[in-house]
Design a protein around this motif. Structure first.
Motif, PDB file in Angstrom:
ATOM      1  N   VAL A 353      39.151 -40.177  25.134  1.00 56.71           N
ATOM      2  CA  VAL A 353      39.223 -39.432  23.599  1.00 56.71           C
ATOM      3  C   VAL A 353      40.420 -39.223  24.229  1.00 56.71           C
ATOM      4  N   HIS A 354      41.118 -38.654  23.363  1.00 60.62           N
ATOM      5  CA  HIS A 354      42.438 -39.296  22.865  1.00 60.62           C
ATOM      6  C   HIS A 354      43.002 -37.434  22.240  1.00 60.62           C
ATOM      7  N   VAL A 355      44.098 -36.976  23.011  1.00 59.96           N
ATOM      8  CA  VAL A 355      44.049 -35.270  22.454  1.00 59.96           C
ATOM      9  C   VAL A 355      45.453 -35.387  22.228  1.00 59.96           C
ATOM     10  N   GLU A 356      45.434 -34.978  20.874  1.00 57.18           N
ATOM     11  CA  GLU A 356      47.010 -34.616  19.943  1.00 57.18           C
ATOM     12  C   GLU A 356      47.185 -32.743  19.749  1.00 57.18           C
ATOM     13  N   GLY A 357      48.158 -32.246  20.250  1.00 53.68           N
ATOM     14  CA  GLY A 357      48.414 -30.528  19.932  1.00 53.68           C
ATOM     15  C   GLY A 357      48.049 -29.813  21.477  1.00 53.68           C
ATOM     16  N   ASP A 358      47.495 -29.125  20.841  1.00 53.20           N
ATOM     17  CA  ASP A 358      47.233 -27.899  21.986  1.00 53.20           C
ATOM     18  C   ASP A 358      45.467 -27.421  21.940  1.00 53.20           C
ATOM     19  N   LEU A 359      45.463 -27.621  22.252  1.00 54.31           N
ATOM     20  CA  LEU A 359      43.546 -27.438  22.416  1.00 54.31           C
ATOM     21  C   LEU A 359      43.276 -25.965  23.355  1.00 54.31           C
ATOM     22  N   THR A 360      43.787 -24.979  23.283  1.00 58.15           N
ATOM     23  CA  THR A 360      43.571 -23.789  24.316  1.00 58.15           C
ATOM     24  C   THR A 360      44.243 -22.463  23.120  1.00 58.15           C
ATOM     25  N   ALA A 361      43.108 -22.753  21.639  1.00 59.63           N
ATOM     26  CA  ALA A 361      42.996 -21.689  21.228  1.00 59.63           C
ATOM     27  C   ALA A 361      41.902 -20.480  21.855  1.00 59.63           C
TER      28      ALA A 361
END
Length: 484
Positions: A353-361
């Motif tokens: 899994v590759h994450v770009e950006g902010d997951l903290t919404a």
């Protein structure tokens, strides 16, 4: 007057058939006794492990050295787990992790499952280099877009499968990764000189030959510089001059399904396609999924007729049947498959899994799954985050180009949105849907298909899973914090 029994048996020895349903019909077993090389099992033949094992035992009663094949790639193409999705990530995820030993372990685990069920040939791995983002038939079935990386992982996959005693079949020679058409429906063209193929598409095939792959599958693609107007499946320049003479392959050449439009239309039917494939150097002819006794007899009769009218040399058919018999006789190591680590597939998918950006919404999201069709190779297999979400997570479905973004805004209210899709970059209306939602809500996009260069304007995060298997969905839910 019936066929000469010796010639009929010779022709049958080059054919890989199939049948419908969970129980092999009498004709499927009887033809094995008459010399049929084997059968391919599809999702319609698979209900549960005990039933599959009973089927393979019944087929082996027809002839002990029968070839029992299946398309079990892991990831998006699974037959054993077609009802739930594969517990293993596919090639794109393994290529993204880029740990060849992990790739070998996953394929050894798949091979161990197949061997335990009595299956002898896996029509995998896909070793195409997916250089076209718009490719509709390869995509996440590929280890990636870099020939060197794909070569390394292709060799590891072959080693893993064959360590479990299951023969591997690398596909689709000479490379299906640069196509933007699906050979199930038409004859794709890759109009490049052979030098480009050698640099871009062929390194993985060289690697699997060096790794001792037992079989290679042909591609129903047209490469004008080599194949003229027909597909590679009918090209001696591809199957003999390139694969055997230049790359040194000595195993069995298997055709992709001859019922596919890329072959059948080019030849004028499955029977003529079989004759042309054998004449070009193919050894084992995969008829397809929709097969009955009459079709097998028709193809065998066409091969016998080809020997009689000069389209086929008998010695060529004898060579093909001999290579097929050698594939059937091959067995792997006597010690059997190695133990499989618990949750191997999930752990591998999680690493991909590759994450770009902010997951903290803040806040529990509305999870929206965008409808996507499946290819014939994939079949209709469940996908997405749904099976992995707690009951209190709100879910919705959308159809790109049809669902009004305002409807989803209303469902979301003040919640952030997690939008889950496959190949969103090439799904008509999907880009507009995503960006309309992102203009008013915190949006996280989960791409479970091939992640192209497109990134949605305004989205807070973009998550690539590199596949849509059950393992990929579980991993994505974990990374998003939606499940433990």
């Amino acid at each position: 007057m019936g066929l000469d029994p010796g010639l009929r048996r010779l022709a049958l020895g080059t054919l890989l058939a199939a049948y419908a349903g969970p129980v092999p019909p009498d004709w499927a077993v009887d033809l094995l006794a008459d010399g049929l090389a084997g059968h391919t099992l599809f999702g319609t033949n698979v209900h549960d492990p005990a039933q599959v094992a009973a089927s393979t035992a019944a087929l082996r009663a027809g002839r002990p050295d029968v070839i029992l094949a299946i398309d079990e790639e892991g990831g998006d193409v699974t037959r054993l787990a077609h009802a739930t999705g594969s517990p293993y990530p596919g090639n794109a995820a393994l290529g993204a992790v880029d740990d060849p030993d992990l790739t070998r372990q996953v394929y050894a685990a798949i091979g161990g499952e197949l061997a335990a069920l009595g299956l002898t040939l896996d029509l995998a791995p896909t070793v195409d280099v997916n250089t076209a983002d718009e490719n509709p038939v390869i995509g996440t079935r590929s280890f990636g877009a870099d020939p060197k990386r794909v070569a390394v992982h292709s060799a590891a996959a072959v080693a893993g499968l064959q360590s479990a005693g299951v023969a591997a079949c690398a596909k689709h020679f000479p490379g299906h990764g640069a196509t933007v058409a699906d050979s199930h429906h038409e004859l794709p063209t890759v109009d490049v000189p052979p030098a480009v193929l050698r640099e871009r598409d062929l390194p993985p095939f060289a690697a699997v030959v060096d790794a001792g792959v037992r079989a290679v599958m042909t591609a129903h693609i047209r490469v004008p510089a080599l194949t003229g107007d027909g597909p590679a499946t009918f090209s001696r320049a591809v199957l003999v001059d390139l694969l055997r003479d230049e790359y040194g392959f000595t195993g069995a050449v298997i055709t992709d399904a001859l019922e596919m439009k890329g072959a059948a239309l080019a030849a004028g039917g499955v029977g003529p396609a079989a004759v042309r494939a054998l004449a070009a150097g193919a050894d084992l002819l995969c008829i397809g999924a929709k097969v009955d006794a009459a079709l097998v007899e028709l193809v065998a009769a066409e091969i016998v007729a080809g020997i009689g009218d000069g389209r086929l040399d008998r010695a060529r058919v004898e060579e093909a049947a001999g290579r097929t018999a050698a594939l059937a006789a091959w067995t792997g190591p006597a010690d059997g498959p190695a133990p499989v680590a618990a949750d191997l597939g999930y752990a591998a998918a999680l690493r991909a899994v590759h994450v770009e950006g902010d997951l903290t919404a803040a806040g529990a999201p509305l999870v929206v799954q965008v409808h996507a069709t499946s290819t014939i190779a994939e079949g209709r297999v469940p996908w997405g985050l749904g099976p992995h979400l707690p009951a209190d997570v709100a879910q919705a479905r959308a159809v790109a180009g049809e669902t009004d973004p305002a409807e989803l805004r209303g469902l979301a209210g003040d919640r952030p949105v997690v939008l889950v899709g496959r190949h969103l970059h090439r799904l008509p209306g999907a880009r507009e849907l995503v960006e309309a939602l992102a203009a008013t809500h915190p949006v996280t996009v989960v791409e479970m298909g091939w992640p192209a260069a497109w990134r949605p304007a305004g989205a807070r995060a973009f998550v690539a899973t590199y596949g849509a298997s059950h393992a990929n969905g579980r991993a994505a839910a974990k990374v998003l914090g939606l499940t433990d």
